[in-house]
Motif scaffolding. Structure first.
Motif, mmCIF file in Angstrom:
data_model
loop_
_atom_site.group_PDB
_atom_site.id
_atom_site.type_symbol
_atom_site.label_atom_id
_atom_site.label_comp_id
_atom_site.label_asym_id
_atom_site.label_seq_id
_atom_site.Cartn_x
_atom_site.Cartn_y
_atom_site.Cartn_z
ATOM 1 N N TRP A 23 0.914 -1.099 -0.107
ATOM 2 C CA TRP A 23 -0.192 -0.017 0.003
ATOM 3 C C TRP A 23 0.809 1.103 0.124
ATOM 4 O O TRP A 23 0.646 2.167 -0.831
ATOM 5 C CB TRP A 23 -0.994 0.165 1.256
ATOM 6 N N VAL A 24 1.810 1.285 0.864
ATOM 7 C CA VAL A 24 2.893 2.327 0.825
ATOM 8 C C VAL A 24 3.535 2.705 -0.644
ATOM 9 O O VAL A 24 3.812 3.844 -0.848
ATOM 10 C CB VAL A 24 3.806 2.225 2.006
ATOM 11 N N ILE A 25 3.833 1.483 -1.155
ATOM 12 C CA ILE A 25 4.576 1.867 -2.562
ATOM 13 C C ILE A 25 3.617 2.345 -3.539
ATOM 14 O O ILE A 25 3.820 3.080 -4.136
ATOM 15 C CB ILE A 25 5.062 0.220 -2.779
ATOM 16 N N GLN A 26 2.373 1.873 -3.576
ATOM 17 C CA GLN A 26 1.355 2.175 -4.499
ATOM 18 C C GLN A 26 1.111 3.683 -4.088
ATOM 19 O O GLN A 26 0.940 4.394 -5.138
ATOM 20 C CB GLN A 26 0.237 1.309 -4.396
ATOM 21 N N LYS A 27 0.971 4.282 -2.887
ATOM 22 C CA LYS A 27 0.477 5.434 -2.538
ATOM 23 C C LYS A 27 1.679 6.340 -2.702
ATOM 24 O O LYS A 27 1.487 7.489 -3.267
ATOM 25 C CB LYS A 27 0.231 5.667 -0.965
ATOM 26 N N ALA A 28 2.812 5.971 -2.412
ATOM 27 C CA ALA A 28 3.934 6.960 -2.677
ATOM 28 C C ALA A 28 4.523 7.246 -4.173
ATOM 29 O O ALA A 28 4.774 8.380 -4.640
ATOM 30 C CB ALA A 28 5.284 6.282 -2.100
ATOM 31 N N ILE A 29 4.148 5.940 -5.093
ATOM 32 C CA ILE A 29 4.513 6.137 -6.208
ATOM 33 C C ILE A 29 3.412 6.835 -7.313
ATOM 34 O O ILE A 29 3.730 7.872 -7.930
ATOM 35 C CB ILE A 29 4.836 4.834 -7.190
ATOM 36 N N LYS A 30 2.008 6.832 -6.587
ATOM 37 C CA LYS A 30 1.142 7.620 -7.352
ATOM 38 C C LYS A 30 1.257 8.973 -6.930
ATOM 39 O O LYS A 30 1.038 9.845 -7.737
ATOM 40 C CB LYS A 30 -0.270 7.007 -6.584
#
Length: 759
Positions: free
Chosen positions: A577-584
């Motif tokens: 979730w953190v990876i998706q949120k940060a890259i988004k």
């Protein structure tokens, strides 16, 4: 060759003797008779005495040897009386009757040997066999030898020595016949058959001699005397055959209990009667009746013997079954009481003994319970497999077993990676800590398991009964709670139970339950802390930091829920979730600014261990159209990084994609320099603990200086986190640090504030 020559010589002597008796030569008969008899005595002595191990059979062999020696001595005296003194040997009392002693020695030899065999036979059957054979033998003696005439008994009575010898012969015949005729199970060795044939030849010859002696006349050195020598030769041949076939002893395993009927040989008695005296109806009827009655009685006895054998076998079988049940019960108890992997006591046994100790506890005594947890055991199994993990547990168990246990101390395997150790006595907490430290010193080491070197550490929780608990289960639970707190403090830590720990555990349990119910997009959000180039104080990127605020408005710090998420494995979905949120978020920033800042994302080692991590990471990048070089993966120092070849390969693949790798909290672990040398690292983040006093503590200053110098050699960038003062900043500038992160420039902030202030 020598043996062949010896046998040829002996055979020649026997040949000369038999030629002498064939031609009835007194001279040569008297010379060769004692010689060949002494030769036979030598072989009997050698086979049945010298090379016999059993004492009883050795005695029988001794008397059989005396039997032949006596005959040979009498032959010598006969020759001396005849040739030297010119006296008729028949007129010399001790010569003519000296031969009778031979029969006595033969009877003794057979009785002793027979007793050795017959003592284990069925005694009732022996009595029946003896009675039947004795009766048939008596009838034959009465009809053939005495001619059914009482006067002949009177004649025999006048020569009581001869009569005694005849009786001895009858006893020998009966005894030997009982021995041979009534064997129903087993096989008589060939050597014994040959020797017993010699005995029967001797008996028949001796009976013929006394028949001639009483009714006709006897002449010395005739074929009758040759028959005696033949009997002795057969006894000697049997003794020799015994040594040739089986060495020192025969396996004498035969009995009179069985289904085979050798008693049928009793029919020989009426046949002999018919051959010698024709049809004697009265005695034939007695013999046939005796034989019929014998078979009926024997059949009854053998059925009982068979039933007894079955009953005995049932008893033996029951005893064997009972023994097997006892053995299996003992094995089952061992399985229940011993741990299969470590060989230590099992959880079941430990709990039983702990109950007993609590029951027997005196007022001034206490029980200290040590809850010993092996760190990272599940990771070891994941990396190296169950087999290596179990062998590692076995080695740890061996190390623990080296601790000197008291009579009431119990060491056991309590769970997959947990050991427990209890001590009963007058112990204090300080003594418990001292003991726990000794246990840590014993267990914490590098273990060589097959081809792998495993660094093993443990944590120990201590609880005391009745101070910390009033029940067995509470005592174990509180020691477990203390161990969990020790584990949260690091490796090889010891923690004594405190009531406040219960509240802490309750709080952790509450967080764990809340994590399972969390709604990611509603409860979690990301803050971003700028990372600044120290050279020109320009923005180079942000570190994405997760925050948790429940829908009820409660704020839960990352330091509290991240370790719990790591333990429970919940860190993996949080990480994605953190990876998706940060890259988004990078995509959103790119729409409002031409700056291309990178984002540093903390990734758990557990997440990196996932086989499809790189695939999912690439999918997220492609979906948001973000280049891999815009993302930096931050990992915390851990033993997993050092020991896992797969982890190193994973980091290399990420680096080849263009994603940079940073080691977070550098300098707080035990093998920091290892990462600089062996892992694909692009950046190290100096831990805040070293930065806090860098301008005041020479040791912290030196450590940071050394780390920066080594990083320069490897071409690795250095970022200092937790910079809060100008003095810290200037120290880092002097040390030529590359990048800065900390409150001195900015606290973590929402993405909107990052856009306004930095992007």
């Amino acid at each position: 060759m020598r043996r062949v020559v010896k046998f040829i010589l002996i055979g020649t002597l026997y040949l000369f003797y038999f030629i002498s008796v064939f031609y009835e030569s007194n001279l040569y008969g008297n010379i060769f008779s004692p010689i060949v008899t002494f030769i036979s005595a030598y072989y009997v002595f050698n086979g049945y005495f010298l090379k016999e191990n059993n004492l009883t059979l050795k005695r029988a062999g001794f008397f059989l040897t005396l039997c032949l020696l006596n005959w040979g001595l009498c032959d010598v005296m006969w020759a001396v009386a005849d040739f030297v003194f010119g006296i008729d040997p028949n007129e010399v009392f001790f010569i003519s009757y000296g031969y009778c002693i031979t029969n006595v020695f033969l009877l003794l030899a057979l009785v002793i040997a027979g007793y050795y065999e017959l003592k284990n036979w069925n005694r009732v059957q022996v009595v029946v066999d003896t009675a039947a054979i004795s009766l048939c033998t008596a009838i034959l003696a009465w009809v053939i030898f005495l001619n059914q005439n009482m006067k002949n008994i009177v004649i025999l009575k006048n020569d009581w020595i001869s009569m005694g010898t005849v009786i001895v012969n009858i006893l020998i015949f009966t005894w030997a016949t009982v021995w041979i005729f009534t064997i129903r199970k087993g096989k008589i060795p060939l050597s014994l058959k040959i020797s017993l044939t010699g005995v029967f030849v001797f008996l028949i010859t001796d009976i013929i001699y006394y028949y001639k002696y009483f009714y006709t006349s006897y002449s010395a050195n005739t074929l009758l005397d040759g028959s005696y020598v033949v009997s002795f030769a057969l006894m000697a041949l049997g003794a020799s055959a015994r040594n040739w076939r089986k060495g020192m002893t025969d396996n004498l395993e035969y009995t009179n209990a069985g289904r085979r009927e050798n008693g049928i040989l009793l029919i020989i008695a009426p046949v002999i009667l018919l051959l010698f005296k024709g049809i004697q109806w009265q005695y034939l009827l007695i013999m046939i009746s005796t034989i019929m009655f014998y078979f009926l009685l024997t059949n009854y006895i053998q059925k009982n013997v068979y039933r007894d054998e079955i009953f005995q076998k049932e008893i033996e079988l029951n005893l064997q079954l009972e023994k097997k049940v006892e053995e299996r019960t003992e094995e089952l108890n061992n399985l229940l009481n011993k741990d299969f992997i470590t060989g230590l006591y099992s959880r079941r046994f430990f709990l039983e003994q702990l109950d007993r100790l609590i029951t027997e506890l005196d007022k001034n005594e206490s029980i200290l319970l040590f809850y010993i947890d092996v760190n990272r055991y599940k990771m070891i199994k994941t990396m190296f497999g169950n087999y290596i993990g179990e062998k590692a547990l076995l080695e740890i168990g061996k190390k623990l077993s080296k601790y000197e246990l008291g009579p009431e101390d119990i060491l056991a395997s309590y769970g997959e990676d947990v050991f427990v150790f209890s001590m009963k006595g007058d112990y204090t907490y300080d003594k418990g800590v001292e003991i726990a430290q000794r246990i840590i010193n014993l267990c914490s080491d590098i273990y060589q398991v097959d081809d792998f070197a495993l660094r093993i550490t443990v944590n120990i929780g201590i609880a005391a009964y009745p101070t910390d608990a009033q029940t067995r289960d509470d005592l174990i639970k509180h020691a477990d709670i203390a161990m969990a707190q020790a584990r949260s403090d690091g490796f090889n830590k010891i923690m004594i139970f405190d009531k406040n720990l219960v509240e802490l555990v309750s709080y952790k349990n509450r967080i764990e339950i809340m994590l399972k119910k969390v709604q990611f997009d509603k409860d979690f959000f990301l803050y971003y802390q700028p990372q600044i180039s120290l050279k020109d104080e320009s923005i180079i990127g942000f570190e994405a930091l997760i925050r948790w605020k429940t829908q009820e408005g409660e704020f839960i710090p990352p330091g509290q829920f991240i370790p719990i998420a790591e333990e429970t494995g919940f860190i993996i979905p949080i990480g994605y979730w953190v990876i998706q949120k940060a890259i988004k978020q990078l995509t959103k920033w790119d729409t409002v600014s031409k700056r291309k800042p990178r984002v540093a994302i903390n990734v758990s080692v557990k997440q990196l261990n996932e086989r499809n991590f790189i695939t999912r990471f690439q999918e997220i990048l492609e979906k948001n159209n973000i280049s891999p070089d815009r993302v930096e993966i931050e990992i915390i120092e851990s033993v997993q990084l050092e020991e896992s070849a797969e982890m190193k390969e994973m980091l290399q693949k990420l680096q080849q994609m263009g994603t940079s790798i940073a080691v977070d909290d550098f300098g707080t672990g035990y093998s920091s320099l290892y990462y600089l040398k062996n892992l694909p690292v692009d950046r190290i983040k100096i831990a805040k603990q070293l930065i806090d006093r860098i301008d005041q503590d020479i040791y912290d200053y030196t450590i940071v200086k050394t780390a920066i110098s080594i990083a320069r050699v490897k071409g690795i960038k250095v970022i200092a986190e937790g910079v809060e003062t100008k003095e810290q900043l200037e120290c880092l500038r002097q040390l030529d640090c590359d990048e800065i992160q900390g409150y001195y420039f900015a606290k973590p902030m929402p993405p909107e504030e990052a856009i306004e202030r930095w992007i």
